[in-house]
Design a protein around this motif. Structure first.
Motif, short mmCIF file in Angstrom:
data_model
loop_
_atom_site.label_atom_id
_atom_site.label_comp_id
_atom_site.label_asym_id
_atom_site.label_seq_id
_atom_site.Cartn_x
_atom_site.Cartn_y
_atom_site.Cartn_z
N PHE A 281 0.83 -1.21 0.00
CA PHE A 281 0.00 0.00 0.00
C PHE A 281 0.86 1.25 0.00
CE2 PHE A 281 -2.02 3.31 2.69
CZ PHE A 281 -3.02 3.68 1.81
N LEU A 282 1.95 1.23 0.75
CA LEU A 282 2.81 2.41 0.85
C LEU A 282 3.51 2.72 -0.45
CD1 LEU A 282 4.51 1.66 4.29
CD2 LEU A 282 2.45 2.98 3.86
N GLU A 287 1.67 9.31 -2.17
CA GLU A 287 0.94 10.51 -1.77
C GLU A 287 -0.40 10.16 -1.15
OE1 GLU A 287 2.02 13.61 -1.52
OE2 GLU A 287 3.92 12.62 -2.05
N ARG A 288 -1.09 9.18 -1.74
CA ARG A 288 -2.36 8.76 -1.14
C ARG A 288 -2.11 8.12 0.22
NH1 ARG A 288 -5.68 3.91 -3.63
NH2 ARG A 288 -4.79 4.77 -5.53
N ALA A 289 -1.05 7.31 0.32
CA ALA A 289 -0.71 6.69 1.61
C ALA A 289 -0.41 7.75 2.66
CB ALA A 289 0.49 5.76 1.43
N ARG A 290 0.35 8.78 2.27
CA ARG A 290 0.69 9.84 3.22
C ARG A 290 -0.57 10.53 3.73
NH1 ARG A 290 5.32 12.75 3.10
NH2 ARG A 290 5.58 12.34 0.86
N SER A 291 -1.50 10.80 2.82
CA SER A 291 -2.72 11.51 3.21
C SER A 291 -3.55 10.71 4.20
CB SER A 291 -3.55 11.82 1.95
OG SER A 291 -4.80 12.37 2.31
N SER A 314 11.36 0.34 -0.62
CA SER A 314 12.26 1.48 -0.56
C SER A 314 12.21 2.02 0.86
CB SER A 314 11.81 2.55 -1.56
OG SER A 314 12.46 3.76 -1.28
N LEU A 315 13.36 2.13 1.50
CA LEU A 315 13.38 2.59 2.88
C LEU A 315 13.01 4.07 3.00
CD1 LEU A 315 16.57 0.80 4.27
CD2 LEU A 315 14.18 0.13 4.52
N ALA A 316 12.86 4.75 1.86
CA ALA A 316 12.53 6.18 1.90
C ALA A 316 11.19 6.41 2.60
CB ALA A 316 12.51 6.75 0.49
N TYR A 317 10.26 5.46 2.49
CA TYR A 317 8.95 5.69 3.10
C TYR A 317 9.05 5.76 4.62
CZ TYR A 317 8.20 0.72 4.34
OH TYR A 317 8.29 -0.53 4.88
N LEU A 318 10.07 5.12 5.21
CA LEU A 318 10.24 5.19 6.66
C LEU A 318 10.53 6.62 7.10
CD1 LEU A 318 12.41 2.00 7.35
CD2 LEU A 318 9.93 2.27 7.57
N PRO A 322 4.02 8.73 8.08
CA PRO A 322 3.76 8.64 9.53
C PRO A 322 3.57 7.18 9.97
CG PRO A 322 1.79 9.34 8.37
CD PRO A 322 2.87 9.29 7.35
N ILE A 323 4.57 6.63 10.62
CA ILE A 323 4.57 5.22 11.04
C ILE A 323 5.03 5.16 12.49
CG2 ILE A 323 5.67 2.97 10.66
CD1 ILE A 323 6.08 3.93 7.71
N ASP A 324 4.45 4.24 13.26
CA ASP A 324 4.80 4.10 14.67
C ASP A 324 5.62 2.86 14.98
OD1 ASP A 324 3.18 6.38 15.93
OD2 ASP A 324 1.65 5.33 14.77
N GLU A 325 5.43 1.78 14.20
CA GLU A 325 6.18 0.56 14.49
C GLU A 325 6.39 -0.27 13.24
OE1 GLU A 325 3.75 -1.52 17.42
OE2 GLU A 325 2.97 -2.85 15.87
#
Length: 415
Positions: A281-282, A287-291, A314-318, A322-325
């Motif tokens: 999904f990410l 952009e949709r995932a971020r929203s 891609s580790l860029a999404y980390l 917004p991710i907690d775990e």
């Protein structure tokens, strides 16, 4: 097309039925205007791969039929591969990059049918086999008749299950490795089938996705899981509740408000809910995932990345999302005792998570050696068969009570 068949009764030909995968998600998330634009562009790409003597038509919704005059199954499969390759290239729709894929069923004339109705029926069965096996395309075989009928019967039963309270939740506990306390549970859906018994997710989730029933099932899962969390809260048990969310559920634009209302109506803090999502999904539309994730996290709900490390990520999404775990897949945990490289990956991933301010959860913990090593490596939370299988709420309550009595950090259920 019928005239073409009648004019060449001895000429081998092939019929392809192409169905876009998850087209409903585009309509639901981006609107029907954008969906129509996608269909227009898909049609253009398909026609660009065909000969002038081939016939091509849209037969409804997101399905297209292609008649390859004078072609055998070998050429039909080659065309299917070309079509899927051209559709795999991103589409630009209203300034948004959208990925599309298709499943294609193939039926041959005259072996699989001597009229259009029969060929379409056989191609439709083959197409659903392609969807079920994720093979992309499939040439009709006699066994598909049985599978097609079985699938239709199962779909009817599944629709009934959604309204007849046949879906049930099992819960697997999570252990805080610093304290040894049970800090939360993961809710996992099961189908209590009236004749086949308890079915595991692999037995029906694919059909749920294909048939567009994921929104309805997610609603049921959330209601049951949050009802259980409220019941435990009333008993003085403070446990986080993790719920898996499919990409098709996360495109619901009002999801944050709906979940907030569910939590509020039960008097639950948003912080007790953890939504587990996959890297797919990410990466499909950042952009949709971020929203959607930003809006969910803003309510206080926590976001967890499930099966971390198993995809081409891609580790860029980390950094960006917004991710907690992070939840490290069991394919990394189980080999640790015999594979130093697996251990090195686990250690480095724990360090990576902590350096980014994220919690690390290890799933698939099945032996005491792995459990002890994860404590030493600084992992935050563990779950797995060593501790407990996923079980009904009442059975988990018995396990929690027994565990509290013996004071052990490791309690087991054989379920």
């Amino acid at each position: 097309m019928p005239a073409r068949l009648a004019a060449n009764p001895l000429r081998t030909s092939a019929l392809l039925l192409l169905d876009l995968d998850k087209f409903k998600e585009v309509n639901d998330s981006l609107g029907h205007d954008v969906g129509d634009l996608l269909l227009f562009q898909v049609a253009g790409r398909i026609s660009g791969q065909l000969r002038t003597e081939d016939l091509f038509a849209r037969v409804g919704g997101d399905e297209f039929v292609i008649f390859l005059d004078g072609s055998d199954s070998v050429r039909a499969e080659a065309v299917a591969l070309k079509l899927r390759a051209t559709l795999a290239q991103p589409f630009i729709l209203a300034g948004i990059s959208v990925q599309a894929s298709a499943s294609i069923g193939i039926a041959g004339y005259p072996d699989q049918g001597e009229d259009l109705t029969m060929l379409l029926r056989k191609a439709d069965m083959a197409m659903y086999t392609a969807k079920a096996t994720h093979s992309g395309h499939h040439v009709y075989r006699g066994t598909d008749d049985h599978h097609g009928e079985e699938r239709l019967h199962l779909l009817e039963e599944l629709r009934l299950a959604l309204v007849d309270d046949q879906l049930v939740m099992h819960y697997q506990p999570k252990i805080d490795l610093k304290t040894g306390d049970v800090c939360g549970v993961e809710a996992l859906v099961r189908w209590n089938h009236p004749t086949r018994g308890l079915l595991q997710p692999d037995d029906f989730l694919g059909l749920v996705e294909e048939s567009g029933l994921m929104h309805a099932m997610t609603e049921i899962v959330l209601h049951q899981a949050l009802d259980q969390a409220a019941s435990w809260s009333a008993q003085g048990r403070t446990l986080t509740m993790a719920v898996n969310m499919s990409p098709s559920s996360l495109i619901d634009t009002v999801l944050p408000e709906r979940i907030s209302a569910m939590l509020s109506s039960r008097g639950l803090s948003p912080a007790m809910l953890v939504l587990e999502i996959t890297e797919d999904f990410l990466l499909s539309d950042r952009e949709r995932a971020r929203s959607i994730l930003t809006r969910l996290q803003a309510t206080g709900i926590r976001i967890s990345i499930d099966d971390f490390g198993t995809g081409y990520s891609s580790l860029a999404y980390l950094r960006d999302l917004p991710i907690d775990e992070l939840k490290l897949d069991k394919s990394f945990i189980i080999p640790m005792k015999d594979d130093p490289r697996a251990t090195a990956l686990v250690v480095s991933t724990i360090d990576l998570a902590h350096s980014l301010g994220l919690r690390m959860v290890a799933e698939g913990v099945e032996d005491t050696t792995a459990y002890s090593e994860l404590i030493g490596y600084g992992c935050d939370v563990a779950q797995g068969f060593l501790l407990s299988h996923p079980v009904p709420a009442a059975e988990l309550e018995d396990w929690l009570a027994a565990r509290a009595l013996d004071g052990s950090a490791l309690g087991q259920i054989s379920g």
